[in-house]
Scaffold this motif. Sequence first.
Motif, PDB file in Angstrom:
ATOM      1  N   THR A  98      38.051  52.677  43.786  1.00  0.00           N
ATOM      2  CA  THR A  98      38.524  51.304  43.942  1.00  0.00           C
ATOM      3  C   THR A  98      39.407  51.171  45.177  1.00  0.00           C
ATOM      4  N   LYS A  99      40.203  52.178  45.464  1.00  0.00           N
ATOM      5  CA  LYS A  99      41.004  52.166  46.695  1.00  0.00           C
ATOM      6  C   LYS A  99      40.098  52.110  47.927  1.00  0.00           C
ATOM      7  N   LYS A 100      39.021  52.892  47.907  1.00  0.00           N
ATOM      8  CA  LYS A 100      38.089  52.895  49.041  1.00  0.00           C
ATOM      9  C   LYS A 100      37.365  51.553  49.167  1.00  0.00           C
ATOM     10  N   GLN A 101      36.989  50.975  48.029  1.00  0.00           N
ATOM     11  CA  GLN A 101      36.341  49.661  48.061  1.00  0.00           C
ATOM     12  C   GLN A 101      37.284  48.607  48.642  1.00  0.00           C
ATOM     13  N   THR A 102      38.547  48.680  48.267  1.00  0.00           N
ATOM     14  CA  THR A 102      39.534  47.724  48.763  1.00  0.00           C
ATOM     15  C   THR A 102      39.725  47.864  50.263  1.00  0.00           C
ATOM     16  N   ALA A 292      25.648  48.235  35.708  1.00  0.00           N
ATOM     17  CA  ALA A 292      26.762  47.393  35.282  1.00  0.00           C
ATOM     18  C   ALA A 292      28.116  47.891  35.780  1.00  0.00           C
ATOM     19  N   PHE A 293      28.136  49.084  36.363  1.00  0.00           N
ATOM     20  CA  PHE A 293      29.390  49.673  36.839  1.00  0.00           C
ATOM     21  C   PHE A 293      29.445  49.569  38.359  1.00  0.00           C
ATOM     22  N   SER A 294      30.488  48.972  38.896  1.00  0.00           N
ATOM     23  CA  SER A 294      30.630  48.886  40.347  1.00  0.00           C
ATOM     24  C   SER A 294      31.172  50.177  40.944  1.00  0.00           C
ATOM     25  N   ALA A 295      31.726  51.043  40.094  1.00  0.00           N
ATOM     26  CA  ALA A 295      32.301  52.305  40.568  1.00  0.00           C
ATOM     27  C   ALA A 295      32.116  53.372  39.504  1.00  0.00           C
ATOM     28  N   ASP A 296      31.881  54.588  39.951  1.00  0.00           N
ATOM     29  CA  ASP A 296      31.749  55.689  39.001  1.00  0.00           C
ATOM     30  C   ASP A 296      33.060  55.903  38.256  1.00  0.00           C
TER      31      ASP A 296
END
Length: 349
Positions: A98-102, A292-296
């Motif tokens: 999530t940090k990387k996506q942000t 359904a999962f945006s991140a592992d």
Amino acid sequence: MDVAVCPMHAPSDHPKIKPAKVGVLLANLGTPDATDYWSMRRYLGEFLSDKRVVDYSAWVWQPLLQLVILTKRPFSSGAAYKSIWNEEDNESPLLTITKKQTAAMKSRLEDIYGGEVVVDFCMRYGNPSTKSKVQEMIDAGCQKILFFPLYPHYAGATSATANDQFFRALMQEKWQPIARVVEPYYQDTAYIDALAQSIETAYAAEETKPEILVCSYHGVPQRYLREGDPYHCQCQKTTRLLKERLGWDDTQIITTFQSRFGPEEWLQPYTVEEVARLAEKGKKNIAVCAPAFSADCIETLEEINEEIKESFEEAGGEHFTYIPCLNDNDAHMDALSGIVQRNLRGWLD
């Protein structure tokens, strides 16, 4: 640096106000702070006390949760988290991703809007909390906030509870920012294309092409569908759109549901049972993805790639390929950035 100043024509003792900005707040499910018993108990207690997640009467549920489940489950859940924990950064993979996506979202939006947009993330359960991040955005001068739950599909136990928490945070503010919420993107063309690209890449890397792709979605009680939750229908549509984008037929792709909890009947077929049936029917080489999962996270890295894989192999399966979530790959982040840009229209043109 943005400096707070008194509004023009206001008296000198007027509270200073920072230049107006727009906030983009990404939201995901959550993560324990560590894998020890008390960290897991705090996290599970918050998660399983949410009426959107478990909607049984508190008189029935809370004694069972506090006296039985939270006495035992933190140990087993802690062990599961420990098996996938990011030891280098001492955090869960979900938090790392999530940090990387942000960071990827921030880079894309800065290229378009410059410094007018503040991008951050929060978690529904655990840290960083939704309340803390909403407050940080307001303190940074965000007079408008776009809230983006990173769930492609709507469910009461995911999108709705994230939205609930966001609006609870706004309830605490004297001067509420204008708010928008991003709708589920389960049929977004760029999202479907990103999924398809990830599958094509994974298949191309295999010496033996998988005989069938299992699209495993997080489950919910069957009762929720009867009560009007659209999650099941949206999952089915994602699989259909993905099949059409890949140019496959019905024999090459199926929809299943994982992560059953409690005594109720949940959406079926259950992934853990279906992969075993496939192996028993002679499908020795399968692939599994989790649209359904945006991140592992724990449900993909531990449940799919360990428990579900084990079920397949014990039933005679030979080659199990887990296709990672889209995480922060470029096609995924381009898709999410496009969704954000569409939702910012009228605010930033």
